[in-house]
Design an enzyme around this catalytic site. Structure first.
Site, mmCIF file in Angstrom:
data_model
loop_
_atom_site.group_PDB
_atom_site.id
_atom_site.type_symbol
_atom_site.label_atom_id
_atom_site.label_comp_id
_atom_site.label_asym_id
_atom_site.label_seq_id
_atom_site.Cartn_x
_atom_site.Cartn_y
_atom_site.Cartn_z
ATOM 1 N N CYS A 147 0.872 -1.165 0.000
ATOM 2 C CA CYS A 147 0.000 0.000 0.000
ATOM 3 C C CYS A 147 0.915 1.222 0.000
ATOM 4 O O CYS A 147 2.133 1.091 0.102
ATOM 5 C CB CYS A 147 -0.827 0.044 1.276
ATOM 6 S SG CYS A 147 -1.704 -1.490 1.607
ATOM 7 N N ARG A 207 1.190 1.783 -5.909
ATOM 8 C CA ARG A 207 1.419 0.790 -4.853
ATOM 9 C C ARG A 207 0.129 0.073 -4.455
ATOM 10 O O ARG A 207 0.154 -0.842 -3.636
ATOM 11 C CB ARG A 207 1.998 1.477 -3.607
ATOM 12 C CG ARG A 207 3.288 2.216 -3.867
ATOM 13 C CD ARG A 207 3.804 2.814 -2.584
ATOM 14 N NE ARG A 207 4.082 1.784 -1.614
ATOM 15 C CZ ARG A 207 5.188 1.076 -1.553
ATOM 16 N NH1 ARG A 207 6.141 1.301 -2.414
ATOM 17 N NH2 ARG A 207 5.353 0.158 -0.627
ATOM 18 N N TRP A 242 -3.809 -1.804 -1.287
ATOM 19 C CA TRP A 242 -3.848 -3.011 -2.107
ATOM 20 C C TRP A 242 -4.133 -4.124 -1.121
ATOM 21 O O TRP A 242 -3.299 -4.453 -0.289
ATOM 22 C CB TRP A 242 -2.508 -3.224 -2.804
ATOM 23 C CG TRP A 242 -2.523 -4.326 -3.814
ATOM 24 C CD1 TRP A 242 -2.941 -4.262 -5.112
ATOM 25 C CD2 TRP A 242 -2.063 -5.679 -3.613
ATOM 26 N NE1 TRP A 242 -2.779 -5.478 -5.715
ATOM 27 C CE2 TRP A 242 -2.252 -6.363 -4.832
ATOM 28 C CE3 TRP A 242 -1.528 -6.371 -2.534
ATOM 29 C CZ2 TRP A 242 -1.921 -7.701 -4.993
ATOM 30 C CZ3 TRP A 242 -1.191 -7.702 -2.690
ATOM 31 C CH2 TRP A 242 -1.389 -8.361 -3.918
ATOM 32 N N ASN A 302 1.308 0.149 6.014
ATOM 33 C CA ASN A 302 1.689 -0.638 4.834
ATOM 34 C C ASN A 302 2.519 -1.802 5.327
ATOM 35 O O ASN A 302 3.503 -1.598 6.035
ATOM 36 C CB ASN A 302 2.507 0.236 3.876
ATOM 37 C CG ASN A 302 3.182 -0.591 2.795
ATOM 38 O OD1 ASN A 302 2.627 -1.585 2.349
ATOM 39 N ND2 ASN A 302 4.378 -0.186 2.408
ATOM 40 N N GLY A 303 2.116 -3.018 4.970
ATOM 41 C CA GLY A 303 2.886 -4.186 5.399
ATOM 42 C C GLY A 303 1.940 -5.280 5.838
ATOM 43 O O GLY A 303 0.739 -5.245 5.561
ATOM 44 N N GLU A 359 9.857 -12.114 -21.188
ATOM 45 C CA GLU A 359 9.510 -10.739 -20.833
ATOM 46 C C GLU A 359 8.408 -10.198 -21.757
ATOM 47 O O GLU A 359 7.483 -9.527 -21.304
ATOM 48 C CB GLU A 359 10.773 -9.858 -20.882
ATOM 49 C CG GLU A 359 10.554 -8.400 -20.546
ATOM 50 C CD GLU A 359 9.983 -8.136 -19.139
ATOM 51 O OE1 GLU A 359 9.837 -9.087 -18.345
ATOM 52 O OE2 GLU A 359 9.663 -6.967 -18.856
ATOM 53 N N LYS A 396 4.812 -8.812 -20.442
ATOM 54 C CA LYS A 396 4.338 -7.454 -20.752
ATOM 55 C C LYS A 396 2.954 -7.526 -21.380
ATOM 56 O O LYS A 396 2.073 -6.747 -21.060
ATOM 57 C CB LYS A 396 5.288 -6.745 -21.742
ATOM 58 C CG LYS A 396 6.583 -6.250 -21.172
ATOM 59 C CD LYS A 396 6.478 -5.069 -20.243
ATOM 60 C CE LYS A 396 6.295 -5.470 -18.824
ATOM 61 N NZ LYS A 396 7.389 -5.855 -18.005
ATOM 62 N N GLU A 450 0.175 -8.888 -18.625
ATOM 63 C CA GLU A 450 -0.119 -8.119 -17.415
ATOM 64 C C GLU A 450 -0.896 -6.829 -17.699
ATOM 65 O O GLU A 450 -1.641 -6.368 -16.846
ATOM 66 C CB GLU A 450 1.128 -7.846 -16.575
ATOM 67 C CG GLU A 450 2.112 -6.856 -17.129
ATOM 68 C CD GLU A 450 3.301 -6.623 -16.200
ATOM 69 O OE1 GLU A 450 3.134 -6.662 -14.976
ATOM 70 O OE2 GLU A 450 4.416 -6.401 -16.719
ATOM 71 N N HIS A 455 6.317 -30.429 -27.666
ATOM 72 C CA HIS A 455 6.158 -31.472 -26.649
ATOM 73 C C HIS A 455 4.837 -31.339 -25.900
ATOM 74 O O HIS A 455 4.713 -31.810 -24.775
ATOM 75 C CB HIS A 455 7.349 -31.444 -25.680
ATOM 76 C CG HIS A 455 8.637 -31.801 -26.358
ATOM 77 N ND1 HIS A 455 8.936 -33.079 -26.750
ATOM 78 C CD2 HIS A 455 9.669 -31.028 -26.761
ATOM 79 C CE1 HIS A 455 10.117 -33.089 -27.349
ATOM 80 N NE2 HIS A 455 10.580 -31.836 -27.375
ATOM 81 N N LYS A 487 2.764 -2.107 -7.966
ATOM 82 C CA LYS A 487 4.134 -1.911 -8.436
ATOM 83 C C LYS A 487 5.126 -2.635 -7.554
ATOM 84 O O LYS A 487 6.087 -3.222 -8.017
ATOM 85 C CB LYS A 487 4.429 -0.402 -8.449
ATOM 86 C CG LYS A 487 5.826 -0.031 -8.929
ATOM 87 C CD LYS A 487 5.950 -0.267 -10.401
ATOM 88 C CE LYS A 487 7.318 0.099 -10.940
ATOM 89 N NZ LYS A 487 7.563 -0.551 -12.240
#
Ligand code: M6R
Length: 622
Positions: A2, A27, A76, A112-113, A495, A499, A502, A518, A617
Site C-alpha cells: 500500500c 502501490r 492493495w 503498509n505491510g 519478458e 508485458k 499483465e 512437446h 508496483k
C-alpha cells in the site's frame, strides 16, 4: 502493499495528502482514505473504495476537510476485501461502522505491510474488551498501540516501541494521537518509509515522489526506528525509546521525472526513457573505456574468486536473471543458476563465500526477493543487490549494491528498470570475462563499445513504433499469444509475454521454441498469434522451423529479428527489424518492440495501462 503519506504544517493537509497519494497509487488502488485534524479537534476520517479519484471527489479534492495535520493511505488488499470497512485509516475506538467521520478514538493510523501474528494479538485485545469492525491486521496494530498507551500511561513513542516489540511482520506505520495535536508518529520495519522536512512542515511517505513537490530533504528511517513529526521538526528514536540522529539526504532528481511529461501514460514515457536509463546506468559503470564495479563493492578479486553465481528475483527482474545466465555463462564460463525468489527458500542450495548471490529488484522492497537475500546471507554467501530505488531495504541489506540509474518508475509494468538491469548484468559479465581470462583485451574493448552503442540503437527501435501501433490494433482481440525463442531469445520471449498479459489481459505464454512440440502445440489453431524472437544467428533457422510448424496448423506469425537477410521473411506475416549489435546484448533491443506491442494492445483494448487490475508496483507481501 500500500502507500502511506503524512503531513503536518501550516497548509491545509488534505489536498497535500491526496496529491501524495496520487503519486503512490502505483502501490495499490483498491481503496483509499484520509484522517485529518484541525487543531485540537478530533480527527476526521474519510474513506472511499476504488481508485483515488473517488476519495478526491468525496472531499472536493481535499478542500472540504479542514486541518493542517493528517495521514493518508492507498490500499492493495491483503487482509480483508477491498471494502470501505477495511480501507485505512483505522481507529483504536470501539466504534460501530467503518471508523469514518469524526473519531473519538485516542489513536488513528495507516499501515503498509503485513502483521503476521495479528490473529493472536487480536485474541488478546478481544479479551481486554476491544471490538473490531474490520478484517485488517492494521486495526489490530492501532488497537495494540492504544492498549499499551493506556495500560502503562506512557507517551506515544513508548507505546509504539512496545507494540513494535510485540508484533511480527512488516510495517510502515503512521499514527496520530488525540492528545498530541499537530504531531504524527511513524515506525518502520521492512516496509519502505521516508520522512521529509521543510520549513514549518514535515512529511512522511512510502516513496520520495509523493513529497518531492514540497521538499527534497529526506530521512531514510531505518528498521525498528520511530519518528515524531511536528511542523518543521522531526525526531527519531530507537526501539529503547532513546533519541537517535539520522543523516539527511538531499534528493537530486527532479519531480518532473516522476510526472508523465506529455506522454499519455507513464508506461509509454518510461519506454521512451530507456535510452537514458541504459546510458546513465552504463555511464556509472564504465570509466575511461573500462568497466569499474568498485562503487558497487565488486572488485576484480571478488570476481576472480567466484565459482558460481546464483541470481534470484521475481517477475521481470527474474527474466533479466535468465538473460544474464546465458550471457555470463557464455562469456565468462562461470555457472549461473537462476531461482525465483519465491521458491528460493524451498531449495537447499549449497552456499559459500565464493558463490555470489545476485538479487535483482527495481523497487528493492519485493518481499520474496528480500527473504531470498536474507537467506543467502544467513547461509554465508556474498550478496549483490542490483536495485533501482536508492535506500530501499534490499539495497541496504545486501553486502554490495549496484544501482541502476533508471530514475523513478511509476507504471506497474516495468520497462526502463528492466533495460537498465539488463545492461548492468551485461557489464558485470564482460568484466568477469576479462578477469577470468575468457575474453582478450581486444574483445573486451569491443564489447564495451557495443554496450555503449545500445542507447542509440534503442532510440532507433523506438522510431518504428507506429508499425507496432498498427499491428497491435489487429491483434487486440486475440485470445492467446505464444512467444517463442531459443537461448537469449527465449529469455526475451518471457519478458514479452509478461508485458502482454499483465497489461492487456490476453492470455500469453513464452516457450523455449524447441519445447512447443512437446505438448503446447496442440493449443495452436487458426489465427493463434505466435511471435518468434529471432536474434541469435545459431538458432534462427531452428526457431523459424518451429514457427512454420505452427503456421501449418493455422497460426499467424510475427517475428522480431536483426537487420539483414532474414530467411523467414516470406513465411512470417509481420516482421520487426532491430539494429545489429553483439548478440549477447541484443536482448536490450529486442525487448523494446515487445514492450510497445503490449502497451498499444492494452491501449487498443481501452484498459488502464499504468495500473492493471490485481497488480501493484511493489509487491511487499510473500
Ligand atoms: O521491484 P521488483 O523488481 O522486485 O519487482 C519484481 C516484479 O514484481 C516485477 O518485475 C513485476 O513482475 C512487474 N509487474 C513486471 O512488469
Amino acid at each position: 502493499m500500500c502507500g502511506i503519506v503524512g503531513y503536518t504544517g501550516e497548509n491545509q493537509a488534505a489536498p497535500i495528502l491526496l496529491d501524495g497519494l496520487k503519486r503512490l497509487e502505483y502501490r495499490g488502488y483498491d481503496s483509499a482514505g484520509l484522517a485529518v485534524r484541525d487543531g485540537d479537534a478530533l480527527a476526521e476520517v474519510v474513506k472511499a473504495t476504488g481508485k483515488l479519484y473517488h476519495l478526491a471527489d468525496k472531499t472536493d479534492q481535499g478542500r472540504s476537510l479542514p486541518g493542517n495535520c493528517g495521514i493518508g493511505h492507498t490500499r492493495w488488499a491483503t487482509h480483508g476485501d477491498p471494502s470501505l470497512i477495511n480501507a485505512h485509516p483505522h481507529v483504536s475506538g470501539n466504534c460501530s461502522g467503518s471508523g469514518s467521520g469524526k473519531v473519538e478514538s485516542d489513536v488513528v493510523g495507516v499501515h503498509n505491510g503485513i502483521i503476521e501474528n495479528y490473529g493472536e494479538l487480536k485474541e488478546k485485545l478481544l479479551r481486554h474488551g476491544y471490538l473490531f469492525y474490520s478484517d485488517t491486521d492494521t486495526e489490530v496494530v492501532v488497537k495494540l498501540v492504544d492498549y499499551y498507551y493506556k495500560k502503562y500511561k506512557i507517551g506515544p513513542v513508548d507505546a509504539i516501541t512496545r507494540t513494535m516489540v510485540r508484533v511480527r511482520g512488516s510495517y510502515a506505520l503512521a499514527l496520530m494521537f488525540k492528545d498530541h495535536p499537530g504531531e504524527i508518529f511513524a515506525a518502520r520495519k521492512d516496509s519502505p518509509l521516508i520522512i521529509g522536512t521543510a520549513e514549518n512542515a514535515a512529511f512522511l511517505a512510502s516513496d520520495v515522489p509523493a513529497i518531492l513537490k514540497y521538499t527534497r530533504s529526506v530521512y531514510y528511517i531505518g528498521n525498528l526506528q520511530v519518528a515524531r513529526l511536528s511542523p518543521g521538526s522531526v525526531k527519531f528514536y530507537d526501539l529503547n525509546g532513546d533519541e537517535i540522529t539520522l543523516p539527511l539526504t538531499e534528493i537530486t532528481w527532479d519531480a518532473e521525472a516522476a510526472e508523465k511529461g506529455g506522454y499519455e501514460h507513464f508506461m509509454l514515457k518510461e519506454i521512451h526513457e530507456q535510452p537514458a536509463a541504459v546510458r546513465d546506468t552504463l555511464g556509472s559503470l564504465i570509466k575511461d573505456g573500462k568497466i569499474d564495479l568498485t562503487a558497487a563493492g565488486i572488485t576484480d578479486d571478488i570476481l576472480l574468486s567466484l565459482s558460481q553465481i546464483i541470481i534470484t528475483a521475481c517477475g521481470s527482474a527474474w527474466h533479466v536473471g535468465i538473460a544474464a545466465q546465458y550471457v555470463i555463462e557464455d562469456m565468462a564460463k562461470v555457472p549461473v543458476r537462476v531461482e525465483l525468489a519465491s521458491e528460493f527458500r524451498y531449495r537447499s542450495l549449497p552456499m559459500s563465500k565464493n558463490i555470489l548471490v545476485i538479487v535483482i529488484s527495481q523497487s528493492g522492497e519485493t518481499a520474496d526477493s528480500l527473504a531470498a537475500l536474507r537467506l543467502a546471507k544467513e547461509k554465508g554467501a556474498e550478496t549483490l543487490a542490483v536495485v533501482n530505488v536508492v535506500g530501499s531495504t534490499i539495497a541496504r541489506e545486501a553486502d554490495h549494491v549496484l544501482y541502476t540509474l533508471a530514475g523513478p518508475e511509476i507504471a506497474v509494468a516495468t520497462t526502463k528498470a528492466y533495460s537498465a538491469q539488463l545492461v548492468a548484468l551485461d557489464a558485470l559479465a564482460v568484466q568477469m570475462a576479462l578477469v577470468k581470462g575468457t575474453v582478450s583485451a581486444e574483445q573486451y574493448s569491443h564489447l564495451i563499445e557495443e554496450l555503449i552503442g545500445i542507447p542509440d540503437k534503442i532510440t532507433r527501435v523506438l522510431e518504428d513504433k507506429e508499425r507496432l501501433q498498427w499491428f497491435s490494433s489487429k491483434i487486440a482481440n486475440a485470445h492467446d499469444i505464444f512467444f517463442i525463442g531459443r537461448g537469449l531469445d527465449y529469455a526475451i520471449s518471457l519478458e514479452g509475454s509478461l508485458k502482454m498479459k499483465e497489461i492487456s489481459y490476453i492470455h500469453s505464454e513464452a516457450y523455449a521454441a524447441g519445447e512447443l512440440k512437446h505438448g503446447t502445440i496442440s493449443l495452436i489453431e487458426k489465427n493463434t498469434l505466435v511471435i518468434g524472437v529471432l536474434t541469435q544467428s545459431q538458432m534462427i533457422e531452428k526457431t523459424i522451423s518451429n514457427m512454420a510448424e505452427c503456421k501449418s496448423r493455422g497460426a499467424y506469425l510475427m517475428g522480431v529479428t536483426t537487420n539483414g537477410n532474414f530467411a523467414g521473411e516470406d513465411s512470417v506475416n509481420f516482421t520487426v527489424y532491430i539494429p545489429r549489435t553483439d548478440e549477447h546484448f541484443v536482448s536490450s533491443l529486442a525487448v523494446v518492440p515487445l514492450q510497445l506491442l503490449g502497451y498499444y494492445t492494452s491501449v487498443n483494448r481501452g484498459l488502464d495501462v499504468d495500473k492493471p487490475r490485481n497488480l501493484a508496483k511493489s509487491v511487499t507481501v510473500e
